[in-house]
Design a protein around this motif. Structure first.
Motif, PDB file in Angstrom:
ATOM      1  N   ASP A  29       0.724  -1.110  -0.162  1.00 41.40           N
ATOM      2  CA  ASP A  29      -0.055   0.040   0.275  1.00 41.40           C
ATOM      3  C   ASP A  29       0.717   1.197  -0.288  1.00 41.40           C
ATOM      4  N   GLY A  30       2.057   0.978   0.019  1.00 38.40           N
ATOM      5  CA  GLY A  30       2.981   2.146  -0.140  1.00 38.40           C
ATOM      6  C   GLY A  30       3.330   3.134   1.337  1.00 38.40           C
ATOM      7  N   TYR A  31       2.591   2.914   2.354  1.00 39.93           N
ATOM      8  CA  TYR A  31       2.633   3.699   3.850  1.00 39.93           C
ATOM      9  C   TYR A  31       4.204   3.030   4.676  1.00 39.93           C
ATOM     10  N   LEU A  71       3.526   1.771 -11.798  1.00 37.73           N
ATOM     11  CA  LEU A  71       2.809   0.680 -11.512  1.00 37.73           C
ATOM     12  C   LEU A  71       2.296  -0.650 -12.682  1.00 37.73           C
ATOM     13  N   PHE A  72       1.123   0.165 -13.161  1.00 36.93           N
ATOM     14  CA  PHE A  72       0.225  -0.897 -13.279  1.00 36.93           C
ATOM     15  C   PHE A  72       0.345  -0.568 -14.806  1.00 36.93           C
ATOM     16  N   ASP A 102       4.086  -0.261  -5.035  1.00 32.17           N
ATOM     17  CA  ASP A 102       3.240   0.682  -4.249  1.00 32.17           C
ATOM     18  C   ASP A 102       1.957   1.155  -5.421  1.00 32.17           C
ATOM     19  N   PHE A 103       0.593   0.720  -4.364  1.00 39.67           N
ATOM     20  CA  PHE A 103      -0.471  -0.180  -4.835  1.00 39.67           C
ATOM     21  C   PHE A 103      -0.893   1.397  -5.397  1.00 39.67           C
ATOM     22  N   ARG A 104      -0.270   2.503  -5.016  1.00 34.19           N
ATOM     23  CA  ARG A 104      -1.232   3.796  -5.538  1.00 34.19           C
ATOM     24  C   ARG A 104      -0.511   4.592  -6.659  1.00 34.19           C
TER      25      ARG A 104
END
Ligand code: GLC
Length: 448
Positions: A82-84, A134-135, A128-130
């Motif tokens: 989640d990148g946190y 990445l996608f 980091d899914f935010r």
């Protein structure tokens, strides 16, 4: 049979590590990947993450749980998918240092665990899914990808330079990037320069994400890194250090209220299986969102820690050995000329070990000074003088101090079914050839 000697690095000697999955995702109680898995609204997730403010986190308490449980090292999620960030980073304000807690959890963790005598490891997710790049991927968005790559590299540099000696860097979440996309080799050389002696795991992107079995990452020799990481599986990685990572619940890594817990014997079985195959166990726990390690875990962990106080010599840094058909009763391993039989199913007063050729100087049960008797015949040994009932509620360990290197009889076959059946001939011949219930007539006399 000649037995190979695996590496004697601190990692192998340490054998048992505690994996800690903790972050704002712990609030959701549905696993550390909840953001992507449930396609949550990114803004709302981030808002909630920024408000996350655990009130019960105490790194010394965690370290105590680890020490009492017999763990020798730990790995904390510094940044999950989640990148946190759990540390005071200059690269973003999305961190525990700048949001509600105003704390550098990585500092507290590294200080406390080191002070408790544990080796410290840091988990870091490439992903980091935010971040949309990445996608999109490096082909479609080369500039965006270069940014997220540099962002990750810079964060790892911070982790490698601000927290003293780090023993393990544990990468994860390499998909969808490759080693080339992440420039992982470059980063690993920098890590090694900044932290000489550090061990880096193998999740570096060397396997094509689309390759067959790509979900079974972790157990291949060709993946680079210092150790393999078979996940949810206990499998030796040939020619390499390895560590199986396992949940203490049924499936998820971060705290999940209502998850089912594995029993202490199940966990201990995983530990002894890994160790007797020459590898480590990294056992996970997800502290709750308030920062407490669940009591359900502590109970199990303490039971194993108490067991290890008596029986640990059969676990820490032991090496694989096969000196007898012991699979049903338990696991076998060795240290030098000492062989340990870790008994899972108590056999009663006697235990037959087919295959051992080397003489036994002394046999004992760990935690009990009374010597056991050993009788030898052409098939191996019979150990007797054992208590009728299982002496320990978990497993009991028989220690065999041998006259020399553990060797097996030439006729021995590892596994009852297989090899040359004539090795059992003289045993069977004692009975004779009759197909009748008994070879001694009188015994079968009706009405006797
Ligand atoms: C998997 C999961 C990740 C977890 C890791 C632990 O890679 O994606 O959430 O942290 O396993 O090995």
């Amino acid at each position: 049979m000649k037995i190979e000697t695996p590496s004697n690095s601190w990692f192998r000697q340490a054998t048992y590590g505690l994996f800690l999955h903790w972050g704002p995702y712990s609030q959701h109680g549905r696993g550390e990947q909840v953001l992507m898995r449930e396609l949550l609204n990114q803004e709302e997730y981030a808002e909630q993450a920024c408000r996350w403010n655990p009130q019960h986190f105490d790194a010394n308490e965690w370290a105590k749980v680890a020490v009492d449980g017999g763990f020798r090292y730990a790995v904390l999620t510094t940044r999950h998918h989640d990148g946190y960030c759990l540390w005071d980073t200059d690269t973003t304000d999305y961190s525990s240092a700048q949001q509600a807690p105003k704390k550098d959890y990585v500092r507290e963790y590294t200080d406390a665990f080191r002070a408790a005598g544990l080796k410290v490891g840091l988990y870091f997710s490439w992903s980091d899914f935010r971040l949309p790049a990445l996608f999109a991927g490096p082909e479609k968005d080369p500039e965006g990808w270069a940014q997220i790559r540099e962002y990750a590299h810079e964060q790892v540099r911070e982790l490698m330079t601000r927290y003293g000696k780090i023993d393990i860097l544990w990468f994860d979440g390499v998909w969808p990037g490759s080693a080339k996309d992440w420039r992982s080799a470059e980063l690993v050389s920098e890590i090694k320069r900044l932290q000489p002696g550090i061990l880096v795991n193998n999740r570096l992107g060397y396997r094509a994400p689309e390759s067959e079995n790509s979900d079974e990452f972790g157990a291949n020799e060709d993946e680079g890194g210092d150790f393999g990481t078979p996940e949810h599986r206990i499998q030796a990685v040939p020619g390499k250090l390895w560590e199986t990572c396992q949940v203490s619940t049924w499936r998820l890594w971060s705290h999940t209220p209502g998850e089912r817990w594995r029993s202490a014997e199940h966990i201990l079985d995983m530990l002894t299986e890994a160790s007797s195959k020459g590898g480590n166990l990294l056992l996970n726990v997800g502290p709750d969102s308030g920062g407490r390690i669940p009591q359900d875990f502590i109970n199990r962990s303490n039971a194993i820690g108490d067991w290890l106080k008596v029986n640990g010599e059969a676990v820490y840094g032991t090496e694989p050995v096969d000196v007898g058909e012991c699979v049903l009763f338990g696991r076998e391993c060795r240290r030098g000329n000492t062989v340990y039989l870790i008994i899972r199913f108590w056999p009663g007063k006697e235990l037959r070990l087919q295959g051992l050729a080397t003489g036994v100087k002394q046999a004992t049960l760990l935690g009990d000074r009374r010597p056991l008797s050993i009788e030898r015949d052409s098939y191996g040994i019979l150990i007797s003088g054992l208590p009728e009932k299982q002496p320990h509620p978990l497993f009991s360990v028989i220690k065999l101090e041998l006259d020399g290197e553990p060797e097996t009889l030439e006729s021995y076959h590892p596994g009852l079914w297989g090899g040359d059946p004539s090795r059992l001939l003289s045993w069977a011949q004692k009975r004779g050839n009759s197909v009748m219930a008994s070879t001694v007539e009188e015994v079968a006399t009706p009405g006797a």
